[in-house]
Design an enzyme around this catalytic site. Sequence first.
Site, PDB file in Angstrom:
ATOM      1  N   LYS A 198       0.853  -1.189   0.000  1.00 14.57           N
ATOM      2  CA  LYS A 198       0.000   0.000   0.000  1.00 14.57           C
ATOM      3  C   LYS A 198       0.890   1.240   0.000  1.00 14.57           C
ATOM      4  O   LYS A 198       1.815   1.347   0.807  1.00 14.57           O
ATOM      5  CB  LYS A 198      -0.901   0.005   1.233  1.00 14.57           C
ATOM      6  CG  LYS A 198      -2.059  -0.991   1.126  1.00 14.57           C
ATOM      7  CD  LYS A 198      -2.859  -1.043   2.395  1.00 14.57           C
ATOM      8  CE  LYS A 198      -3.652   0.207   2.649  1.00 14.57           C
ATOM      9  NZ  LYS A 198      -4.372   0.146   3.940  1.00 14.57           N
TER      10      LYS A 198
HETATM   11  C1  E4P Z   1      -7.494   0.818   4.601  1.00 15.19           C
HETATM   12  O1  E4P Z   1      -6.926   0.622   3.573  1.00 15.19           O
HETATM   13  C2  E4P Z   1      -7.474   2.142   5.258  1.00 15.19           C
HETATM   14  O2  E4P Z   1      -6.186   2.411   5.675  1.00 15.19           O
HETATM   15  C3  E4P Z   1      -8.441   2.164   6.401  1.00 15.19           C
HETATM   16  O3  E4P Z   1      -9.659   1.566   6.007  1.00 15.19           O
HETATM   17  C4  E4P Z   1      -8.681   3.535   6.992  1.00 15.19           C
HETATM   18  O4  E4P Z   1      -9.709   3.428   7.925  1.00 15.19           O
HETATM   19  P1  E4P Z   1     -10.005   4.560   9.007  1.00 15.19           P
HETATM   20  O5  E4P Z   1     -10.510   5.764   8.306  1.00 15.19           O
HETATM   21  O6  E4P Z   1     -11.053   3.940   9.892  1.00 15.19           O
HETATM   22  O7  E4P Z   1      -8.721   4.824   9.731  1.00 15.19           O
END
Ligand code: E4P
Length: 224
Positions: free
Chosen positions: A86
């Site tokens: 990522k």
């Molecule tokens: C996943 O890829 C993201 O990093 C995550 O869903 C972010 O979630 P949040 O907004 O609850 O931190």
Amino acid sequence: MIYILDTADLGAIKHCNEFYPLAGVTTNPSIIAKAKTDFWPLVESIRAIIGPDKMLHVQTTREKAEDIVEEAKLLQERLGGEFYVKIPIGEEGLKATMMLKKLGIGVTMTAIFTPTQALMAAMAGASFVAPYVNRLDNIIGDGCEVVAQIVDQLSLYGSDCKVLAASFKNAEQVHKCASVGCHSVTVTDDILKALISHPMTDAAVAGFNKDWTGVYGEKTILDF
Ligand code: E4P
């Protein structure tokens, strides 16, 4: 729909991997930090639970393209299987994505808040783009509308990049994204559970049990 679990909680991963049609696990630095444990044993345990065929998305902690590529190669080498690094959207992230594409390492471009970011990520070669639905809703944006626009634009340009909608806080947001053809979602175990729960279902099952035991007691079909 591709369902992915957004956590580093090993108990939740074991449970959901057994009971749900899970395609993999996503993490980010905040999720990993919440576990307050050593990085490698944690991510290797996740890989051991889900096996090599399911997706594991781990976020880079580096900022320069060359450093991101170095980290992605190490993650791929140690975690193996269906691995995606990522990378937050940005110039260095796009450069890293183009370099990783040549190396055959999958990229999930994350921290996406607009269709223009998503389309650029797709053109750079990202396999997934991750728009943050709830974070947009929190600032009176419309997270699911942004997801819909991204789905449309990727289709319009014939891209095989998939939308991995993220940052959900309730089942309704997931439903709205599914309704606009979002390819995949990453959610917590609580939301997975909410997606299959309904009080009418509980009442229906209770009624079936009551009627059966009223006539046959504790017997099951196997007892006949
Ligand atoms: C996943 O890829 C993201 O990093 C995550 O869903 C972010 O979630 P949040 O907004 O609850 O931190």
